[in-house]
Design a protein around this motif. Sequence first.
Motif, mmCIF file in Angstrom:
data_model
loop_
_atom_site.group_PDB
_atom_site.id
_atom_site.type_symbol
_atom_site.label_atom_id
_atom_site.label_comp_id
_atom_site.label_asym_id
_atom_site.label_seq_id
_atom_site.Cartn_x
_atom_site.Cartn_y
_atom_site.Cartn_z
ATOM 1 N N ARG A 1 24.477 21.451 12.068
ATOM 2 C CA ARG A 1 23.471 22.183 11.014
ATOM 3 C C ARG A 1 23.651 22.039 9.708
ATOM 4 O O ARG A 1 25.042 22.551 9.357
ATOM 5 C CB ARG A 1 23.535 23.474 11.423
ATOM 6 C CG ARG A 1 23.738 23.723 13.115
ATOM 7 C CD ARG A 1 23.406 25.279 13.300
ATOM 8 N NE ARG A 1 23.029 25.907 12.802
ATOM 9 C CZ ARG A 1 22.980 27.076 12.961
ATOM 10 N NH1 ARG A 1 23.633 28.142 13.284
ATOM 11 N NH2 ARG A 1 22.060 28.099 12.057
ATOM 12 N N ARG A 2 23.241 21.227 9.469
ATOM 13 C CA ARG A 2 23.752 20.779 7.921
ATOM 14 C C ARG A 2 23.372 22.366 6.693
ATOM 15 O O ARG A 2 21.959 22.899 7.207
ATOM 16 C CB ARG A 2 23.055 19.754 7.912
ATOM 17 C CG ARG A 2 23.099 19.290 6.005
ATOM 18 C CD ARG A 2 22.102 18.360 5.812
ATOM 19 N NE ARG A 2 20.703 18.205 5.634
ATOM 20 C CZ ARG A 2 19.539 16.643 5.298
ATOM 21 N NH1 ARG A 2 20.418 15.955 5.312
ATOM 22 N NH2 ARG A 2 18.570 17.169 5.729
ATOM 23 N N PRO A 3 24.017 22.729 6.556
ATOM 24 C CA PRO A 3 24.095 23.952 5.253
ATOM 25 C C PRO A 3 23.208 23.387 4.147
ATOM 26 O O PRO A 3 22.990 24.182 3.056
ATOM 27 C CB PRO A 3 25.430 24.589 5.388
ATOM 28 C CG PRO A 3 26.154 23.180 5.582
ATOM 29 C CD PRO A 3 25.645 22.072 6.347
ATOM 30 N N VAL A 4 23.462 22.493 3.427
ATOM 31 C CA VAL A 4 23.390 22.179 1.986
ATOM 32 C C VAL A 4 23.214 20.547 2.437
ATOM 33 O O VAL A 4 22.606 20.248 2.987
ATOM 34 C CB VAL A 4 24.170 21.847 1.036
ATOM 35 C CG1 VAL A 4 25.563 23.126 1.314
ATOM 36 C CG2 VAL A 4 25.524 20.581 1.759
ATOM 37 N N GLY A 5 21.581 20.212 0.951
ATOM 38 C CA GLY A 5 21.758 19.140 1.406
ATOM 39 C C GLY A 5 20.702 19.146 -0.724
ATOM 40 O O GLY A 5 20.222 20.279 -1.386
ATOM 41 N N ALA A 6 20.728 18.171 -0.829
ATOM 42 C CA ALA A 6 20.164 18.398 -2.505
ATOM 43 C C ALA A 6 19.665 16.755 -2.845
ATOM 44 O O ALA A 6 19.804 15.958 -2.150
ATOM 45 C CB ALA A 6 21.090 17.797 -3.449
ATOM 46 N N SER A 7 18.104 17.063 -2.966
ATOM 47 C CA SER A 7 16.905 15.832 -2.778
ATOM 48 C C SER A 7 17.263 15.816 -3.892
ATOM 49 O O SER A 7 16.051 16.976 -4.277
ATOM 50 C CB SER A 7 16.280 16.525 -1.733
ATOM 51 O OG SER A 7 16.840 16.123 -0.311
ATOM 52 N N THR B 1 17.582 22.211 -4.299
ATOM 53 C CA THR B 1 18.833 22.164 -3.518
ATOM 54 C C THR B 1 18.326 23.809 -2.594
ATOM 55 O O THR B 1 17.313 24.148 -2.624
ATOM 56 C CB THR B 1 19.816 22.341 -4.550
ATOM 57 O OG1 THR B 1 19.426 23.249 -5.223
ATOM 58 C CG2 THR B 1 20.432 21.301 -4.975
ATOM 59 N N PHE B 2 19.491 24.218 -1.705
ATOM 60 C CA PHE B 2 18.454 25.270 -0.902
ATOM 61 C C PHE B 2 20.224 25.607 -0.422
ATOM 62 O O PHE B 2 21.194 25.029 -0.446
ATOM 63 C CB PHE B 2 18.439 24.925 0.322
ATOM 64 C CG PHE B 2 18.878 23.699 1.270
ATOM 65 C CD1 PHE B 2 19.554 24.126 1.985
ATOM 66 C CD2 PHE B 2 17.626 22.501 1.314
ATOM 67 C CE1 PHE B 2 19.875 23.378 3.046
ATOM 68 C CE2 PHE B 2 18.799 21.634 1.695
ATOM 69 C CZ PHE B 2 19.353 21.658 2.804
ATOM 70 N N GLU B 3 20.393 27.055 -0.052
ATOM 71 C CA GLU B 3 21.394 27.537 0.377
ATOM 72 C C GLU B 3 21.437 29.229 0.597
ATOM 73 O O GLU B 3 20.221 29.316 0.513
ATOM 74 C CB GLU B 3 22.866 27.623 -0.543
ATOM 75 C CG GLU B 3 22.052 28.494 -2.186
ATOM 76 C CD GLU B 3 23.552 28.937 -2.507
ATOM 77 O OE1 GLU B 3 24.126 30.053 -2.420
ATOM 78 O OE2 GLU B 3 23.410 28.567 -3.740
#
Lengths: 988, 321
Positions: free
Chosen positions: A312-318, A327-329
């Motif tokens: 479960r990927r908690p972060v990601g920046a595209s 980014t999300f959180e």
Amino acid sequence: MKLKEIDRTAMQAWSPAQNHPIYLATGTSAQQLDATFSTNASLEIFELDLSDPSLDMKSCATFSSSHRYHKLIWGPYKMDSKGDVSGVLIAGGENGNIILYDPSKIIAGDKEVVIAQNDKHTGPVRALDVNIFQMHCSGLAWHPDVATQMVLASEDDRLPVIQMWDLRFASSPLRVLENHARGILAIAWSMADPELLLSCGKDAKILCSNPNTGEVLYELPTNTQWCFDIQWCPRNPAVLSAASFDGRISVYSIMGGSTDGLRQKQVDKLSSSFGNLDPFGTGQPLPPLQIPQQTAQHSMVLPLKKPPKWIRRPVGASFSFGGKLVTFESVRVPSQQGAEQQQQQLVFISQVVTEKEFLSRSDQLQQVVRSQGYVAYCQKKIDASQIEFEKNVWSFLKVNFEDDSRGKYLELLGYRKEDLGKKIALALNKVDGADVRIKEEKQESEFLPSAGGTFNISISGDIDGLITQALLTGNFESAVDLCLHDNRMADAIILAIAGGQELLAQTQKKYFAKSQSKITRLITAVVMKNWKEIVESCDLKNWREALAAVLTYAKPDEFSALCVTTSDLSDLSVIQNVLLRKHGVLTGENPPPPGFLMHGNINPNAAAQRPTSPGHVHTQGPPYPQPQPCQPAQQYSFGTGGSAMYRPQQPVAPPASNAYPNTPYAPSAASYSGQSQLYAAQHQASSPNSSPAPAFPPPPSSGASFQHGGPGAPPSSSAYALPPGTTGTLPAASELPASQRTGLRLKGIWFGSLLYFFTNRWVDGGLLFVVANCILYGSMPENFMPPVPITSPIMNPLGDPQSQMLQQQPSAPVPLSGQASFPQPHLPGGQPFHGLQQPLSQAGLPPAFSKPSIEGAPGAPIGNTIQVTVNLRKWNGEMALFPYISFNMLTFMIAPLLINEHLNLQTKRKLDDASKRLEFLYDKLREQTLSPTITSGLHSIARSIETRNYSEGLTIHTHIVSTSNFSETSAFMPVLKVVLTQANKLGV
Amino acid sequence: VSVINTVDTSHEDMIHDAQMDYYGTRLATCSSDRSVKIFDVRNGGQILIADLRGHEGPVWQVAWAHPMYGNILASCSYDRKVIIWKEENGTWEKTHEHSGHDSSVNSVCWAPHDYGLILACGSSEGAISLLTYTGEGQWEVKKINNAHAIGCNAVSWAPAVVPGSLIDQPSGQKPNYIKKFASGGCDNLIKLWKEEEDGQWKEEQKLEAHSDWVRDVAWAPSIGLPTSTIASCSQDGRVFIWTCDDASGNTWSPKLLHKFNGVVWHVSWSITANILAVSGGDNKVTLWKESVDGQWVCISDVNKGQGSVSASVTEGQQNEQ
């Protein structure tokens, strides 16, 4: 999904998470015996190589042990990040001892692998665990994250439960999991996801459950054998190993997936057990064993019901377009109650800016662009620049934004106007000195040779150089001055022309001051337009010339004054004086600007026609002084001689026509009388005389004129009609502008009125003829004013062919044919008139027309007049228009009087307006839309006007107004009244 | 780095991916709450355009197709499905559902538009499938089994740019594009795949440097420079930059960008491929840029969406649009 298997009946331990690659240590199980019933014990280490698709695991090391094991664990003690030291392998032996091995040594094949040994237990050590906090035993697992929580598993078949305890609330378990049917042999809590708890039991199941909910997330596909040990791979969270009593350690992936690979391995094994050779002697190698495909549901193993935490990927920046970073959180936000916390899932879109300096510079520039503060910006750049070149570049850029950019450029280029001015001043002074001149001449001669060669702009200090410099800086004045000083008149004038009007005038002045030829004075006057000078200072003997000059050049507004002056020179007749003065006064109202010819913007027709009429207007002047050339006067006098007899009621007088052949006037008379043949003949005779014809304009058919087609007087012919003495007159091309668009009409009217006046005073009678002329003149200009109905309709039908003809053969036939050409457009000469004549005569033209003409006909150069009369005739052919003519004439008569008598402008305007409004009447008459009563009434008024019985006219007028339909007459009757009243008042 | 827009997605569970479309006007998010949402984020707004339901498990990734094919979004989920959504007349609908995987589908990536509408999907079962749109709503499926043992975590296409095309003299011929993509998986490997002439996919390279799961791979966009670049990040906390300078594309050398303390989940190149955003398990996003001497410098530390450019910005950098 099964990944690997090891055929051992052994306890197992994964290498710690820090370790790479992943190893699995196996120690021969103390509790179970394998099929060989061997009691040999060994400790083996296998490497998990997932890139190898086979189920085999690579054995790295084997260590023969003296005892079998109950438990094997691998702790990370003493490990470093590089994995140089592989931690500690701890084994619980069957003899109650605990042995610590060094796995790295085992892998290296070292004999001395035991780190330490503890023999404190008297019984078998069944459970071991290494924890940062403590050790615990089998059937027990500590929560990976929460230090106070643990699970306990029961091996009891009667109560196969897993209890989850929290030591803080030790009175009862938090949760009890009852998923196994029989006693649980081993449990393992995933370190990667606390919600995954593995358990295996005597029901031969390997379950993965969520200890928090009790839900079974996954059931590993196993065979029917019990598993007595189960372990998560610490490093690869999806991997677990299970040791089963069938003497096998299997490595599984909890992520599901196909078991195809596994099956294939089994197939391969089966095949290979037979050998590739020919076991049955059939002479053929056995084909690979075919195993029937199992059903999909069997081969496919579902993954965990719940996605494990680790995927479960908690972060990601595209990154996305425009340097934006997404980014999300999830953010914990206290809810309203405050107690609970809410998760808010947020996405942030950020702008990534990396070039701060660059951007600030860009911003700066943007700001400058917005605020237009370029100069300051450039100055800043200049100040900041280190290199000369850069400085120059910015200097030039800066100049670009300055007010006098060109001047500043010149300065930058080294041409400072002030400096140059000084130099020039110096040079001019020098030039005065003869020696300097000589010197310069020398220099000049030196320069000359190079002139033919390449274009070399000399900027030396001599005159040439200075002129050059002056020219380079656009200083024409100085250049001209220099030229003048250097006596280069041509250069000076040419430069002055380039330098503009003012400079040219100045230069001219200077030139005249310098030059002293005989005709300089005249030239001066001509150029400077100083007529007064000429007129006043010219010799009396030269009054004609003076007048000629005045007539040629004088502006209308000064014309009369000049004429008066001129008349002082000569013994001109009072009439001439009056005439000229009148003319001058009248035209003064609309001073025709010079250069009129350039104004041909109304329509081609107008443009072409304009020149003719005004030209004549002016050219008429000169003939007057001389009785002979003064044809118009004579004409009129002759013509009007019989006008007294003119009465509309008079019948056509055929005898009158007899006179025509002899005199130029005859044709006009003829036209009135309607004698076609005579007229034609006369016309032909007259045609050669019409000199101004060449100027006849091609009459393009303008829509406006067409609309007002009908009996309007042809402007072209009218133009010819009046210029009698064209030969003697000056071309007056420059004066042609006199016919300025707006002024033209009035002027025509006035002039017509003038003529009337003239004739009226001098010759009693000939009124109609004059009227005709009046109208012709009045209408001629109107031709240029589309709104005015009296236009030149006659010309229009001619079309272009006709106009061409006119140009080629512009004499009388042209207009004639033009008029006659309605039926037969191209017939020149008299013939067309036949056609024309009939209707004309039928129309019942007043014979009076003819009579005066006949009498006054004596040989005048009046081809033009003939045309006029012809036109008139045609025009009058529609007798219905008679009232209009009368009224209009009346206004024409009144108008000049008003002005002459210095009556108020208001009245004049009224009259002017009246003449315009009469066009409405004209239309009505032409269209014959008026009721007969009104028409006859109008005729009566007209007749009374003819007799100058204005009061009678007014009476009739009142009668008409009172008896007729108001709407029918309202447009013109009031106007008519005004005219009549004025005429009455003035006694026209 | 400055936050210009904060979108409250109202997802009921963790967001796993957020992607802007080609023009940067729309944002697609996916979450463990099994939904995919599309927002209009123009001018700093956040208008929910669509809430796409169809997955039965957490949705891991979303990917926008090139706009030349319309508004198309692909999503992959733990439910082993890949769903392709399409906007028709302003309404988003499921246009295709691919359920050819046996395990969680972790990654989807559209091929460069030059190749057509091709979607690569990596699954936990270790397989990679390639869906090619053949028209009329049909999708052709090719599957690479066992691409990565116990799971493929990421797929990323190579740009449709021939390396060096920026510098080389144009040959006048149509460039011979070879379809390639990179994948990373639980076998700690990065694999490069290329399409053979017969249309089959073949493993071209195996890049080995990570000691744990490869969480993400990102093939850098290319403007035609001779060097091809791939970034990879791993469970082991390491981020590698792989570069290949030779024309054949066979020699890849890794360069360690940084070793983070925890798992690194995601790497993303800027459009101009000069900045790499690295998302770590500590919820930190760092931005990296290669300095002139080839060293990778962290230029920004974005934490909780409120980061600021760190003081480590020293090298002369190019303008990021």
